[in-house]
Design an enzyme around this catalytic site. Structure first.
Site, PDB file in Angstrom:
ATOM      1  N   HIS A  56      -0.361   2.055  -0.146  1.00 31.88           N
ATOM      2  CA  HIS A  56       0.523   1.420   0.126  1.00 31.88           C
ATOM      3  C   HIS A  56       0.753   0.037  -0.643  1.00 31.88           C
ATOM      4  O   HIS A  56      -0.220  -0.524  -0.912  1.00 31.88           O
ATOM      5  CB  HIS A  56       0.902   1.099   1.703  1.00 31.88           C
ATOM      6  CG  HIS A  56      -0.154   0.149   2.797  1.00 31.88           C
ATOM      7  ND1 HIS A  56      -1.135   0.546   3.278  1.00 31.88           N
ATOM      8  CD2 HIS A  56       0.020  -1.218   2.785  1.00 31.88           C
ATOM      9  CE1 HIS A  56      -2.302  -0.813   3.088  1.00 31.88           C
ATOM     10  NE2 HIS A  56      -1.478  -1.958   3.013  1.00 31.88           N
ATOM     11  N   HIS A  58       0.920  -3.535  -0.107  1.00 32.17           N
ATOM     12  CA  HIS A  58       0.576  -4.928   0.772  1.00 32.17           C
ATOM     13  C   HIS A  58      -0.701  -5.234  -0.597  1.00 32.17           C
ATOM     14  O   HIS A  58      -1.535  -4.185  -0.937  1.00 32.17           O
ATOM     15  CB  HIS A  58      -0.042  -3.951   2.311  1.00 32.17           C
ATOM     16  CG  HIS A  58       0.513  -4.147   2.938  1.00 32.17           C
ATOM     17  ND1 HIS A  58       0.365  -4.304   4.140  1.00 32.17           N
ATOM     18  CD2 HIS A  58       2.415  -4.350   2.813  1.00 32.17           C
ATOM     19  CE1 HIS A  58       2.229  -4.023   4.969  1.00 32.17           C
ATOM     20  NE2 HIS A  58       2.622  -4.810   4.101  1.00 32.17           N
ATOM     21  N   ASP A  60      -3.088  -6.576  -0.311  1.00 30.75           N
ATOM     22  CA  ASP A  60      -5.035  -6.815   0.280  1.00 30.75           C
ATOM     23  C   ASP A  60      -5.755  -5.087  -0.099  1.00 30.75           C
ATOM     24  O   ASP A  60      -6.400  -4.767   0.264  1.00 30.75           O
ATOM     25  CB  ASP A  60      -5.141  -7.322   1.257  1.00 30.75           C
ATOM     26  CG  ASP A  60      -4.460  -6.343   2.620  1.00 30.75           C
ATOM     27  OD1 ASP A  60      -3.294  -5.697   2.495  1.00 30.75           O
ATOM     28  OD2 ASP A  60      -4.930  -5.971   3.314  1.00 30.75           O
ATOM     29  N   HIS A  61      -4.906  -4.215   0.005  1.00 35.19           N
ATOM     30  CA  HIS A  61      -5.197  -2.646  -1.088  1.00 35.19           C
ATOM     31  C   HIS A  61      -4.640  -2.802  -2.442  1.00 35.19           C
ATOM     32  O   HIS A  61      -5.216  -1.251  -2.694  1.00 35.19           O
ATOM     33  CB  HIS A  61      -3.793  -1.827   0.324  1.00 35.19           C
ATOM     34  CG  HIS A  61      -4.613  -1.747   1.485  1.00 35.19           C
ATOM     35  ND1 HIS A  61      -5.426  -0.646   2.204  1.00 35.19           N
ATOM     36  CD2 HIS A  61      -3.988  -3.180   2.328  1.00 35.19           C
ATOM     37  CE1 HIS A  61      -5.553  -1.031   3.335  1.00 35.19           C
ATOM     38  NE2 HIS A  61      -4.535  -2.200   3.490  1.00 35.19           N
ATOM     39  N   HIS A 114       3.372   1.253   9.127  1.00 35.66           N
ATOM     40  CA  HIS A 114       3.148   0.420   8.695  1.00 35.66           C
ATOM     41  C   HIS A 114       4.104  -0.224   7.745  1.00 35.66           C
ATOM     42  O   HIS A 114       4.514  -1.616   7.913  1.00 35.66           O
ATOM     43  CB  HIS A 114       2.039  -0.108   8.418  1.00 35.66           C
ATOM     44  CG  HIS A 114       0.957  -0.473   8.210  1.00 35.66           C
ATOM     45  ND1 HIS A 114       0.944  -1.750   8.896  1.00 35.66           N
ATOM     46  CD2 HIS A 114       0.587  -1.579   6.985  1.00 35.66           C
ATOM     47  CE1 HIS A 114      -0.056  -3.027   8.062  1.00 35.66           C
ATOM     48  NE2 HIS A 114       0.029  -2.451   6.946  1.00 35.66           N
ATOM     49  N   ASP A 133      -4.033   1.721   7.306  1.00 37.15           N
ATOM     50  CA  ASP A 133      -3.611   1.133   7.834  1.00 37.15           C
ATOM     51  C   ASP A 133      -1.926   1.702   8.849  1.00 37.15           C
ATOM     52  O   ASP A 133      -1.796   1.010   8.808  1.00 37.15           O
ATOM     53  CB  ASP A 133      -2.200   0.400   7.050  1.00 37.15           C
ATOM     54  CG  ASP A 133      -3.691  -1.151   6.654  1.00 37.15           C
ATOM     55  OD1 ASP A 133      -4.793  -0.915   6.859  1.00 37.15           O
ATOM     56  OD2 ASP A 133      -3.535  -2.251   6.256  1.00 37.15           O
ATOM     57  N   HIS A 171      -9.926  -1.071   7.243  1.00 38.44           N
ATOM     58  CA  HIS A 171      -9.745  -3.083   8.241  1.00 38.44           C
ATOM     59  C   HIS A 171     -10.913  -1.995   9.121  1.00 38.44           C
ATOM     60  O   HIS A 171     -11.322  -1.864   9.753  1.00 38.44           O
ATOM     61  CB  HIS A 171      -8.901  -3.737   8.519  1.00 38.44           C
ATOM     62  CG  HIS A 171      -7.822  -3.633   7.646  1.00 38.44           C
ATOM     63  ND1 HIS A 171      -8.124  -4.866   6.533  1.00 38.44           N
ATOM     64  CD2 HIS A 171      -6.616  -3.127   6.929  1.00 38.44           C
ATOM     65  CE1 HIS A 171      -6.948  -5.050   5.600  1.00 38.44           C
ATOM     66  NE2 HIS A 171      -5.831  -3.736   6.008  1.00 38.44           N
TER      67      HIS A 171
END
Length: 255
Positions: A56, A58, A60-61, A114, A133, A171
């Site tokens: 996805h 975001h 942080d990915h 999400h 996530d 995470h």
């Protein structure tokens, strides 16, 4: 032969995952929170990265994708529906698309909730599901873009995978997720046992991800919204499953 799985801690609490096929030498990474830890692991193992799989959009990915692609020349795969907010994709994926690593073929599952464009990767022969996530260790992702009904449908689909499936989520949130789960099911013996194991692992600095689907079914409150005891716990004995899930998610947001 099953794919070899390597879990790589990144940033503060993220995980990336390497998948390696020994026969062909093909190696994929699922999500790239940061390039250096992944490059270090590849160098240590003498593996050449061939594919980057994105779950996805975001940051942080995906924020390490640019550097990792520049360093390795790996092909980037991601959701067609999210192509406008992902790094440039070499292969655009939809529900049911396939990804081949060596002799094994994985399938793409749409898992909105999400985010709307979130996808998961399921490799049935190796018994691996990369859920990032969506389904998480004793939890699920916050509903930043989707609805409770969408996430409940997503989790129900993932819950139908074989119980021995290894769930590779994004995470290290397990300990805090378990604390919340215990507020709903304080007498769940499987949850109490998991809490002890997770606490011991974190004291040693050991990741608690991945987990197994059977473990999630026994302890994850978000997969247990259809159970009578969970409906009693949230005071919604006559409500539908999606409504109970949404109440659990709202409580977790406030926890």
């Amino acid at each position: 032969m099953a794919l070899e799985l390597v879990t790589i801690p990144c940033l503060t609490d993220n995980y990336a995952f390497l998948l390696h096929d020994a026969a062909s030498g093909q190696t994929a990474v699922v999500d790239v929170p940061d390039a250096p830890p992944i490059l270090n692991e590849l160098k240590t193992r003498g593996w050449k990265l061939t594919d980057i799989l994105i779950t996805h959009h975001h940051s942080d990915h995906i924020q390490g994708v640019y550097a990792l692609r520049a360093a390795t020349g790996a092909k980037v795969w991601g959701a067609a529906a999210d192509a406008h907010r992902l790094p440039a994709l070499d292969v655009k994926l939809d529900e049911g698309s396939t990804v081949t690593i060596g002799a094994e073929t994985g399938t793409v599952i749409d898992v909105p909730g999400h985010t709307i464009g979130h996808i998961a990767f399921h490799f049935p022969e190796s018994g691996l599901a990369f859920t990032a996530d969506s389904l998480m260790a004793c939890g699920c992702g916050r509903l930043f873009e989707g609805t409770g009904a969408q996430m409940w449908q997503t989790l129900s689909r993932l819950a139908a995978l074989p119980p021995e499936t290894v769930i590779c989520s994004g995470h290290e949130y397990t300990a805090s997720n378990i604390r919340f789960a215990l507020s709903l099911e304080p007498d769940n013996p499987m949850l109490i046992s998991r809490n002890r194991r997770v606490a011991a692992a974190r004291e040693r600095g050991v990741p608690t991800v991945p987990s197994t689907l059977s473990e999630e079914l026994a302890t994850n409150p978000f997969l247990r919204a259809s159970l009578p005891q969970m409906k009693v716990a949230v005071g919604l004995t006559d409500a539908g499953d999606a409504a109970v899930f949404s109440e659990i998610r709202a409580r977790k947001d406030r926890f």
